[in-house]
Design a protein around this motif. Structure first.
Motif, PDB file in Angstrom:
ATOM      1  N   LEU A 259       0.834  -1.205   0.000  1.00  0.00           N
ATOM      2  CA  LEU A 259       0.000   0.000   0.000  1.00  0.00           C
ATOM      3  C   LEU A 259       0.870   1.257   0.000  1.00  0.00           C
ATOM      4  N   MET A 260       1.897   1.283   0.832  1.00  0.00           N
ATOM      5  CA  MET A 260       2.778   2.454   0.894  1.00  0.00           C
ATOM      6  C   MET A 260       3.516   2.658  -0.429  1.00  0.00           C
ATOM      7  N   ARG A 261       3.952   1.581  -1.043  1.00  0.00           N
ATOM      8  CA  ARG A 261       4.645   1.695  -2.332  1.00  0.00           C
ATOM      9  C   ARG A 261       3.702   2.223  -3.407  1.00  0.00           C
ATOM     10  N   LEU A 262       2.469   1.722  -3.415  1.00  0.00           N
ATOM     11  CA  LEU A 262       1.499   2.178  -4.404  1.00  0.00           C
ATOM     12  C   LEU A 262       1.125   3.642  -4.188  1.00  0.00           C
ATOM     13  N   ARG A 263       0.977   4.044  -2.961  1.00  0.00           N
ATOM     14  CA  ARG A 263       0.654   5.448  -2.684  1.00  0.00           C
ATOM     15  C   ARG A 263       1.771   6.379  -3.131  1.00  0.00           C
ATOM     16  N   THR A 264       2.990   5.870  -3.132  1.00  0.00           N
ATOM     17  CA  THR A 264       4.118   6.691  -3.569  1.00  0.00           C
ATOM     18  C   THR A 264       4.077   6.942  -5.072  1.00  0.00           C
ATOM     19  N   ILE A 265       3.754   5.897  -5.848  1.00  0.00           N
ATOM     20  CA  ILE A 265       3.793   6.068  -7.309  1.00  0.00           C
ATOM     21  C   ILE A 265       2.455   6.534  -7.878  1.00  0.00           C
ATOM     22  N   LYS A 266       1.350   6.341  -7.115  1.00  0.00           N
ATOM     23  CA  LYS A 266       0.048   6.755  -7.623  1.00  0.00           C
ATOM     24  C   LYS A 266      -0.883   7.113  -6.459  1.00  0.00           C
ATOM     25  N   PRO A 267      -0.746   8.303  -5.917  1.00  0.00           N
ATOM     26  CA  PRO A 267      -1.663   8.711  -4.842  1.00  0.00           C
ATOM     27  C   PRO A 267      -3.083   8.824  -5.377  1.00  0.00           C
ATOM     28  N   LEU A 268      -4.023   8.245  -4.651  1.00  0.00           N
ATOM     29  CA  LEU A 268      -5.436   8.292  -5.057  1.00  0.00           C
ATOM     30  C   LEU A 268      -6.229   9.107  -4.057  1.00  0.00           C
ATOM     31  N   GLU A 269      -7.086   9.971  -4.577  1.00  0.00           N
ATOM     32  CA  GLU A 269      -7.983  10.748  -3.730  1.00  0.00           C
ATOM     33  C   GLU A 269      -9.363  10.102  -3.731  1.00  0.00           C
ATOM     34  N   SER A 270     -10.157  10.464  -2.737  1.00  0.00           N
ATOM     35  CA  SER A 270     -11.553  10.069  -2.752  1.00  0.00           C
ATOM     36  C   SER A 270     -12.288  10.891  -3.793  1.00  0.00           C
TER      37      SER A 270
END
Length: 287
Positions: A259-270
């Motif tokens: 999850l942390m790795r994915l948030r780094t390369i592609k932050p998603l907003e609500s």
């Protein structure tokens, strides 16, 4: 809304038998569920140790006129899927894998299928054709984001320690970090999933844990849950030795790391139209 409690001998198992029998009768004798438009779904089912669930799942899915193809991949070489799925239909295709393959295989299979819309369902999840129709309709109304009926959010502090910061078993109309158990998605989501896996140097088909996180990051916002009502589950859904989340060492820690790795390369907003998230959850069943 809570996941059905089937853990105790009585009345939990009697409730399970009643719920399963009702679902099975609907699968065998229920009316056909009409397509709402020209779009069609490809269904991917992976079979492991719950091979007895496969034929009831297939029969339920065959009620849906919007299902164009059902691919059953048997990943347990101890069985032949033809011995367990005896129903015949031109939409049904069964494959015996020569070796045991992990859950990431479902997205490898989707990658090579010709359809544009997909659903992958865990072999312990008893959704009806009507519920699947509702989820498919939600996807078609906003195809940029995958859909499901249950998921997880990472919250850190304030959740039971055995889940290591994950709030699991979430249901109701809301956005989550990760979908579980049933996944409705598009070909574009599959392409994005493999793009993310390439960036992270992950082999999707070999993933035993976290392939659902990749899918959940394949949209343009966090994925959506739809409130489809109660969805039944197999009696073994929480059983150690059967359920991956109960058996796989460091399951939740691995998920946090990805999850942390994915948030780094592609932050998603609500999504901007997100409704306030309800507090409903069922501690226990996850991916």
């Amino acid at each position: 809304m809570r996941v059905p409690e089937y853990g105790s001998l009585f009345p939990g198992r009697l409730k399970y038998l009643r719920d399963f029998r009702a679902w099975q009768e609907q699968a065998n004798q229920g009316p056909r569920v009409a397509a709402l438009g020209p779009q069609r779904l490809t269904v991917i089912l992976l079979s492991y140790r719950r091979v007895g669930n496969m034929e009831p799942l297939v029969r339920s899915l065959l009620r849906a006129d919007f299902v164009d193809r059902i691919l059953v991949s048997n990943n347990n070489p101890e069985y032949r899927i033809a011995d367990w799925v005896r129903v015949r239909d031109e939409r049904l295709h069964c494959v015996d894998q020569p070796v045991r393959r992990p859950a990431g295989l479902r997205f490898e299979l989707a990658r090579h299928e010709p359809g544009e819309y997909f659903v992958a369902i865990d072999d312990d999840t008893f959704a009806s054709a009507e519920q699947l129709q509702q989820l498919f309709s939600a996807l078609l109304s906003e195809p940029a984001v995958p859909r499901g009926f249950q998921g997880e959010c990472y919250e850190g502090e304030g959740v039971p320690s055995r889940f290591m910061g994950w709030r699991v078993g979430l249901r109701g109309r809301r956005q989550v970090d990760v979908l579980n158990r049933l996944y409705v998605f598009t070909r574009e989501h599959v392409r994005e999933l493999f793009r993310l896996a390439s960036l992270l140097k992950l082999e999707v088909g070999d993933m035993r844990n976290g392939e659902d996180l990749l899918l959940s990051f394949s949209g343009n916002t966090r994925p959506w849950l739809e409130d489809v009502g109660p969805v039944g589950e197999c009696l073994s859904a929480h059983r150690k030795g059967m359920a991956t989340w109960r058996t796989h060492d460091h399951f939740f820690h691995e998920r946090w790391e990805l999850l942390m790795r994915l948030r780094t390369i592609k932050p998603l907003e609500s999504a901007g139209t997100s409704t306030p998230a309800p507090s409903d959850s069922a501690e226990g069943r996850t991916g």
